[in-house]
Scaffold this motif. Sequence first.
Motif, mmCIF file in Angstrom:
data_model
loop_
_atom_site.group_PDB
_atom_site.id
_atom_site.type_symbol
_atom_site.label_atom_id
_atom_site.label_comp_id
_atom_site.label_asym_id
_atom_site.label_seq_id
_atom_site.Cartn_x
_atom_site.Cartn_y
_atom_site.Cartn_z
ATOM 1 N N MET A 1 1.726 -2.883 -14.791
ATOM 2 C CA MET A 1 1.952 -4.186 -14.190
ATOM 3 C C MET A 1 0.879 -4.403 -13.125
ATOM 4 N N ARG A 2 0.256 -5.589 -13.171
ATOM 5 C CA ARG A 2 -0.741 -5.935 -12.162
ATOM 6 C C ARG A 2 -0.840 -7.438 -12.072
ATOM 7 N N GLY A 3 -1.373 -7.925 -10.952
ATOM 8 C CA GLY A 3 -1.545 -9.354 -10.781
ATOM 9 C C GLY A 3 -1.734 -9.739 -9.328
ATOM 10 N N ILE A 4 -1.408 -10.995 -9.042
ATOM 11 C CA ILE A 4 -1.543 -11.559 -7.701
ATOM 12 C C ILE A 4 -0.165 -11.941 -7.194
ATOM 13 N N CYS A 5 0.087 -11.655 -5.918
ATOM 14 C CA CYS A 5 1.379 -11.971 -5.317
ATOM 15 C C CYS A 5 1.156 -12.559 -3.937
ATOM 16 N N GLU A 6 2.240 -13.092 -3.367
ATOM 17 C CA GLU A 6 2.177 -13.568 -1.980
ATOM 18 C C GLU A 6 3.448 -13.161 -1.266
ATOM 19 N N PRO A 7 3.363 -12.936 0.042
ATOM 20 C CA PRO A 7 4.522 -12.469 0.804
ATOM 21 C C PRO A 7 5.601 -13.545 0.906
ATOM 22 N N ILE A 8 6.857 -13.091 0.928
ATOM 23 C CA ILE A 8 7.992 -14.000 1.121
ATOM 24 C C ILE A 8 8.697 -13.714 2.441
ATOM 25 N N CYS A 9 8.106 -12.857 3.253
ATOM 26 C CA CYS A 9 8.656 -12.551 4.574
ATOM 27 C C CYS A 9 7.509 -12.518 5.586
ATOM 28 N N ASP A 10 7.848 -12.419 6.863
ATOM 29 C CA ASP A 10 6.843 -12.443 7.932
ATOM 30 C C ASP A 10 6.066 -11.147 8.073
ATOM 31 N N GLY A 11 6.643 -10.050 7.612
ATOM 32 C CA GLY A 11 5.973 -8.770 7.765
ATOM 33 C C GLY A 11 6.829 -7.640 7.249
ATOM 34 N N PHE B 1 2.310 -10.742 7.867
ATOM 35 C CA PHE B 1 1.768 -11.563 6.791
ATOM 36 C C PHE B 1 1.575 -12.992 7.264
ATOM 37 N N ASN B 2 0.611 -13.671 6.662
ATOM 38 C CA ASN B 2 0.402 -15.095 6.891
ATOM 39 C C ASN B 2 0.867 -15.855 5.657
ATOM 40 N N PRO B 3 1.498 -17.014 5.837
ATOM 41 C CA PRO B 3 1.950 -17.795 4.682
ATOM 42 C C PRO B 3 0.788 -18.105 3.743
ATOM 43 N N GLY B 4 1.038 -17.955 2.449
ATOM 44 C CA GLY B 4 0.040 -18.282 1.442
ATOM 45 C C GLY B 4 -1.025 -17.220 1.207
ATOM 46 N N GLU B 5 -0.951 -16.085 1.928
ATOM 47 C CA GLU B 5 -1.923 -15.007 1.703
ATOM 48 C C GLU B 5 -1.827 -14.508 0.270
ATOM 49 N N GLU B 6 -2.959 -14.219 -0.344
ATOM 50 C CA GLU B 6 -2.963 -13.619 -1.676
ATOM 51 C C GLU B 6 -3.157 -12.116 -1.556
ATOM 52 N N GLU C 1 3.722 6.997 -10.000
ATOM 53 C CA GLU C 1 3.894 6.015 -11.066
ATOM 54 C C GLU C 1 5.161 5.174 -10.951
ATOM 55 N N ASP C 2 6.083 5.564 -10.082
ATOM 56 C CA ASP C 2 7.298 4.764 -9.883
ATOM 57 C C ASP C 2 7.109 3.741 -8.766
ATOM 58 N N ARG C 3 5.882 3.579 -8.281
ATOM 59 C CA ARG C 3 5.602 2.676 -7.168
ATOM 60 C C ARG C 3 4.490 1.705 -7.545
ATOM 61 N N LEU C 4 4.385 0.631 -6.760
ATOM 62 C CA LEU C 4 3.299 -0.336 -6.895
ATOM 63 C C LEU C 4 2.409 -0.256 -5.667
ATOM 64 N N LEU C 5 1.121 -0.440 -5.863
ATOM 65 C CA LEU C 5 0.169 -0.488 -4.766
ATOM 66 C C LEU C 5 -0.211 -1.948 -4.556
ATOM 67 N N VAL C 6 0.004 -2.438 -3.356
ATOM 68 C CA VAL C 6 -0.275 -3.826 -3.006
ATOM 69 C C VAL C 6 -1.416 -3.813 -2.001
ATOM 70 N N ASP C 7 -2.474 -4.600 -2.257
ATOM 71 C CA ASP C 7 -3.607 -4.571 -1.333
ATOM 72 C C ASP C 7 -4.138 -5.969 -1.048
ATOM 73 N N ARG C 8 -4.839 -6.063 0.065
ATOM 74 C CA ARG C 8 -5.457 -7.301 0.523
ATOM 75 C C ARG C 8 -6.951 -7.028 0.686
ATOM 76 N N GLU D 1 11.427 -7.374 -2.652
ATOM 77 C CA GLU D 1 12.013 -7.841 -1.392
ATOM 78 C C GLU D 1 10.958 -8.449 -0.470
ATOM 79 N N THR D 2 9.686 -8.112 -0.692
ATOM 80 C CA THR D 2 8.608 -8.481 0.215
ATOM 81 C C THR D 2 7.655 -9.527 -0.362
ATOM 82 N N PHE D 3 7.449 -9.506 -1.682
ATOM 83 C CA PHE D 3 6.463 -10.372 -2.326
ATOM 84 C C PHE D 3 7.076 -11.133 -3.500
ATOM 85 N N LYS D 4 6.439 -12.263 -3.844
ATOM 86 C CA LYS D 4 6.750 -12.939 -5.092
ATOM 87 C C LYS D 4 5.481 -12.944 -5.934
#
Length: 73
Positions: A1-11, A25-30, A40-47, A62-65
């Motif tokens: 699984m891979r792609g682009i997400c954005e935060p749904i919480c402040d931090g 997080f800032n609203p609308g950040e990619e 392998e049971d985890r996802l790596l999220v980077d900016r 819980e953190t990203f959409k």
Amino acid sequence: MRGICEPICDGVSIMGDMGGIAIHFNPGEEWHFHQDRKHEDRLLVDRGQDVAISMTVHQFYETFKVKEREDGA
């Protein structure tokens, strides 16, 4: 699984054996996400080059959409 997400919480606060860190997080950040190769049971999220977070799938949702999924990866 891979792609682009954005935060749904402040931090998020992440605690470890050596202490913790708070990431705001800032609203609308990619952010980009993909399977964590070391855990392998985890996802790596980077900016890009400045911040990367390894989190469980539950923590991720819980953190990203997901804005966009990349197939075949």
